[in-house]
Design a protein around this motif. Sequence first.
Motif, PDB file in Angstrom:
ATOM      1  N   ASP A  23       0.897  -1.118  -0.018  1.00  0.00           N
ATOM      2  CA  ASP A  23      -0.151   0.134  -0.057  1.00  0.00           C
ATOM      3  C   ASP A  23       0.813   1.432  -0.119  1.00  0.00           C
ATOM      4  N   TRP A  24       0.434   2.110  -0.772  1.00  0.00           N
ATOM      5  CA  TRP A  24       1.109   3.266  -0.895  1.00  0.00           C
ATOM      6  C   TRP A  24       0.183   4.403  -1.313  1.00  0.00           C
ATOM      7  N   LEU A  25       0.496   5.951  -1.229  1.00  0.00           N
ATOM      8  CA  LEU A  25      -0.265   6.906  -1.442  1.00  0.00           C
ATOM      9  C   LEU A  25       0.073   7.553  -2.972  1.00  0.00           C
ATOM     10  N   GLN A  38       3.970   7.765  -2.079  1.00  0.00           N
ATOM     11  CA  GLN A  38       4.379   7.591  -0.715  1.00  0.00           C
ATOM     12  C   GLN A  38       4.337   6.605   0.306  1.00  0.00           C
ATOM     13  N   LEU A  88       3.731   4.065   3.298  1.00  0.00           N
ATOM     14  CA  LEU A  88       3.021   4.210   4.424  1.00  0.00           C
ATOM     15  C   LEU A  88       3.904   3.501   5.670  1.00  0.00           C
ATOM     16  N   ASP A 112       3.731   2.055   8.458  1.00  0.00           N
ATOM     17  CA  ASP A 112       3.102   0.997   9.420  1.00  0.00           C
ATOM     18  C   ASP A 112       2.805  -0.312   8.359  1.00  0.00           C
ATOM     19  N   ARG A 113       3.183  -0.369   7.150  1.00  0.00           N
ATOM     20  CA  ARG A 113       2.817  -1.382   6.294  1.00  0.00           C
ATOM     21  C   ARG A 113       3.991  -2.114   5.999  1.00  0.00           C
ATOM     22  N   TYR A 167       5.825  -4.163   2.808  1.00  0.00           N
ATOM     23  CA  TYR A 167       6.193  -4.229   1.442  1.00  0.00           C
ATOM     24  C   TYR A 167       6.915  -5.439   0.848  1.00  0.00           C
TER      25      TYR A 167
END
Length: 152
Positions: free
Chosen positions: A37-39, A46, A48, A50-51, A53
């Motif tokens: 997950d990224w923004l 960007q 995250l 607390d995720r 990868y």
Amino acid sequence: MHAWFLGQVQQTDPDLSKLLHDEQSEKAFTISGLEGDWLPGGKEFQLLGDRIYRWYVTGLSKRVVQWLSQWLQNLPQEIDLRNAPLLIRSWDIALAPTTYQQLLTAEPPLSPTLKLSFVTPTSFRSKGHHFPLPVPENVFHSYLRRWNNFRV
């Protein structure tokens, strides 16, 4: 990820790095993009904090597979991607090393058909142009080219 990975090769085996970076038209490895997950933010993204990868590396030649097995024994503690330090929590070998001869003589799959689904618009470079249809030659040509290049 690609540049970071080649930097790791360069630090530990400069001769292999030169071969992979400069001398081979077909690279003896594949590397996935960073999955997780990224923004989104235009051309940048960007991460995250607390995720988790993931990314994958595949060795296509004996020399690269040997280097990968040694490298995994002394893996760095983090990956620094443009000032975004990612801690390496774990690693795993998803598939055991397999030779091209083993692949060639393996039992065929139960089904003689293969179904591919393209979940995003996909095009193929053909004679300097983008071709938007997944004809078999375009889909499988790079696999055949790599097979012929690295099967020795």
